[in-house]
Design a protein around this motif. Structure first.
Motif, PDB file in Angstrom:
ATOM      1  N   VAL A 201      36.446   3.889  40.991  1.00 24.35           N
ATOM      2  CA  VAL A 201      37.556   4.236  41.879  1.00 24.35           C
ATOM      3  C   VAL A 201      38.847   4.379  41.086  1.00 24.35           C
ATOM      4  O   VAL A 201      39.603   5.360  41.249  1.00 24.35           O
ATOM      5  CB  VAL A 201      37.697   3.174  42.985  1.00 24.35           C
ATOM      6  CG1 VAL A 201      38.956   3.441  43.815  1.00 24.35           C
ATOM      7  CG2 VAL A 201      36.473   3.168  43.883  1.00 24.35           C
ATOM      8  N   ILE A 202      39.109   3.414  40.218  1.00 20.93           N
ATOM      9  CA  ILE A 202      40.330   3.483  39.401  1.00 20.93           C
ATOM     10  C   ILE A 202      40.281   4.670  38.447  1.00 20.93           C
ATOM     11  O   ILE A 202      41.284   5.368  38.235  1.00 20.93           O
ATOM     12  CB  ILE A 202      40.522   2.162  38.643  1.00 20.93           C
ATOM     13  CG1 ILE A 202      40.764   1.011  39.633  1.00 20.93           C
ATOM     14  CG2 ILE A 202      41.684   2.248  37.661  1.00 20.93           C
ATOM     15  CD1 ILE A 202      40.902  -0.344  38.980  1.00 20.93           C
ATOM     16  N   SER A 203      39.109   4.950  37.906  1.00 22.43           N
ATOM     17  CA  SER A 203      38.980   6.111  37.015  1.00 22.43           C
ATOM     18  C   SER A 203      39.226   7.414  37.758  1.00 22.43           C
ATOM     19  O   SER A 203      39.864   8.337  37.224  1.00 22.43           O
ATOM     20  CB  SER A 203      37.583   6.126  36.389  1.00 22.43           C
ATOM     21  OG  SER A 203      37.350   4.949  35.642  1.00 22.43           O
ATOM     22  N   VAL A 205      41.214   7.849  40.310  1.00 22.07           N
ATOM     23  CA  VAL A 205      42.653   7.970  40.553  1.00 22.07           C
ATOM     24  C   VAL A 205      43.373   8.481  39.311  1.00 22.07           C
ATOM     25  O   VAL A 205      44.224   9.394  39.385  1.00 22.07           O
ATOM     26  CB  VAL A 205      43.226   6.613  41.012  1.00 22.07           C
ATOM     27  CG1 VAL A 205      44.750   6.669  41.076  1.00 22.07           C
ATOM     28  CG2 VAL A 205      42.650   6.214  42.366  1.00 22.07           C
ATOM     29  N   PHE A 206      43.036   7.946  38.154  1.00 19.11           N
ATOM     30  CA  PHE A 206      43.706   8.367  36.915  1.00 19.11           C
ATOM     31  C   PHE A 206      43.301   9.781  36.506  1.00 19.11           C
ATOM     32  O   PHE A 206      44.107  10.519  35.928  1.00 19.11           O
ATOM     33  CB  PHE A 206      43.390   7.381  35.800  1.00 19.11           C
ATOM     34  CG  PHE A 206      44.213   6.120  35.860  1.00 19.11           C
ATOM     35  CD1 PHE A 206      45.485   6.081  35.329  1.00 19.11           C
ATOM     36  CD2 PHE A 206      43.712   4.983  36.457  1.00 19.11           C
ATOM     37  CE1 PHE A 206      46.257   4.926  35.387  1.00 19.11           C
ATOM     38  CE2 PHE A 206      44.459   3.822  36.526  1.00 19.11           C
ATOM     39  CZ  PHE A 206      45.739   3.790  35.993  1.00 19.11           C
ATOM     40  N   ILE A 208      42.568  12.262  38.643  1.00 19.46           N
ATOM     41  CA  ILE A 208      43.339  13.149  39.518  1.00 19.46           C
ATOM     42  C   ILE A 208      44.794  13.209  39.071  1.00 19.46           C
ATOM     43  O   ILE A 208      45.444  14.270  39.101  1.00 19.46           O
ATOM     44  CB  ILE A 208      43.220  12.670  40.978  1.00 19.46           C
ATOM     45  CG1 ILE A 208      41.773  12.815  41.459  1.00 19.46           C
ATOM     46  CG2 ILE A 208      44.163  13.447  41.889  1.00 19.46           C
ATOM     47  CD1 ILE A 208      41.523  12.244  42.844  1.00 19.46           C
ATOM     48  N   TRP A 209      45.330  12.083  38.631  1.00 19.88           N
ATOM     49  CA  TRP A 209      46.696  12.040  38.111  1.00 19.88           C
ATOM     50  C   TRP A 209      46.847  12.968  36.906  1.00 19.88           C
ATOM     51  O   TRP A 209      47.774  13.799  36.852  1.00 19.88           O
ATOM     52  CB  TRP A 209      47.029  10.596  37.764  1.00 19.88           C
ATOM     53  CG  TRP A 209      48.393  10.362  37.194  1.00 19.88           C
ATOM     54  CD1 TRP A 209      49.379  11.279  37.002  1.00 19.88           C
ATOM     55  CD2 TRP A 209      48.913   9.116  36.738  1.00 19.88           C
ATOM     56  NE1 TRP A 209      50.488  10.693  36.448  1.00 19.88           N
ATOM     57  CE2 TRP A 209      50.229   9.363  36.278  1.00 19.88           C
ATOM     58  CE3 TRP A 209      48.409   7.825  36.674  1.00 19.88           C
ATOM     59  CZ2 TRP A 209      51.022   8.341  35.758  1.00 19.88           C
ATOM     60  CZ3 TRP A 209      49.209   6.823  36.161  1.00 19.88           C
ATOM     61  CH2 TRP A 209      50.495   7.080  35.707  1.00 19.88           C
TER      62      TRP A 209
END
Length: 249
Positions: A201-203, A205-206, A208-209
């Protein structure tokens, strides 16, 4: 019957002959004097000063060749800093790095002048964080950066056609600076548990950033990419997904 030989006397350079003491076989020799006595005073040796700036600025007398002016000593105060000579500007790198921190509004004006010193700093940071995680991936990450820059350069110029003005240097600079979210992901993953949905999940988000920042910069820096924003975003998404997979696994 023994035969006696007449041995001629030894003559020393100082002119003294050996003196035989009475009844003894020991010979006492006179110490020869040195033909060139050492110099005890250095009054005739000129003194040379090596202090910087002690020489005059310019002397227009009879020079060594042709009677021209004698050049002055180099003034190191007028020399530019070493980082400027190498093309490394820390303030510019800091401004470009801060512009990536806002994924919704990236300041593209500071990225008009492309450089590779900032991407190299982010590349080394990513490799060091991966090394702390027990992964030696210096060559892999460097190879993927080169291949990703060439891939995005070819894709953009094929989409833009004759209207595109993107060069490989600018493309590599944009891809390198947008690697900042992946570097942050690599630093955060050191404190996350191995194996679990939270890492994915955190990966995501980063990734997409980084994709959004790279797409906005590519469209702003180069001309003719606004109508192909979706395809450019898809290519950027593939690039940073590969880098995030290095961090996850």
């Amino acid at each position: 019957m023994t035969k006696e030989f007449n041995v001629p006397p030894v003559i020393f350079p100082s002119g003294g002959n050996p003196i035989v003491t009475g009844g003894a076989n020991m010979q006492q020799r006179r110490v020869p004097t040195a033909p060139f006595p050492p110099r005890t005073s250095n009054a005739g040796i000129p003194f040379m000063s090596f202090e910087i700036g002690s020489a005059p600025t310019a002397s227009y007398g009879s020079g060594a060749i042709g009677g021209g002016p004698v050049p002055s000593a180099a003034n190191f105060d007028e020399e530019p800093p070493l980082l400027d000579e190498l093309g490394i500007h820390p303030d510019q790198i800091l401004r470009k790095t801060k512009s990536i921190l806002n994924p919704f509004r990236v300041n593209s004006d500071v990225h008009m002048d492309s450089d590779l010193s900032g991407p190299m700093f982010l590349y080394i940071s990513l490799c060091l964080f991966q090394l702390l995680a027990g992964k030696i991936q210096f060559g892999v990450i460097l190879g993927w950066i080169v291949v990703s820059s060439i891939f995005l350069y070819v894709v953009f110029n094929m989409l833009a056609g004759r209207n595109g003005n993107l060069d490989l240097h600018s493309c590599t600079s944009v891809v390198g600076y947008c690697l900042l979210p992946v570097v942050m992901l690599s630093a955060i993953s050191l404190f996350l548990p191995q194996g679990g949905g939270i890492r994915f999940v955190i990966s995501g988000v980063f990734v997409i950033w980084a994709t959004r920042a790279c797409t906005n910069l590519m469209v702003a820096v180069a001309r003719g990419g606004e109508e192909h924003r979706g395809l450019i975003a898809y290519a950027c998404f593939l690039i940073y997904t590969l880098f995030s997979l290095l961090v996850i696994f």
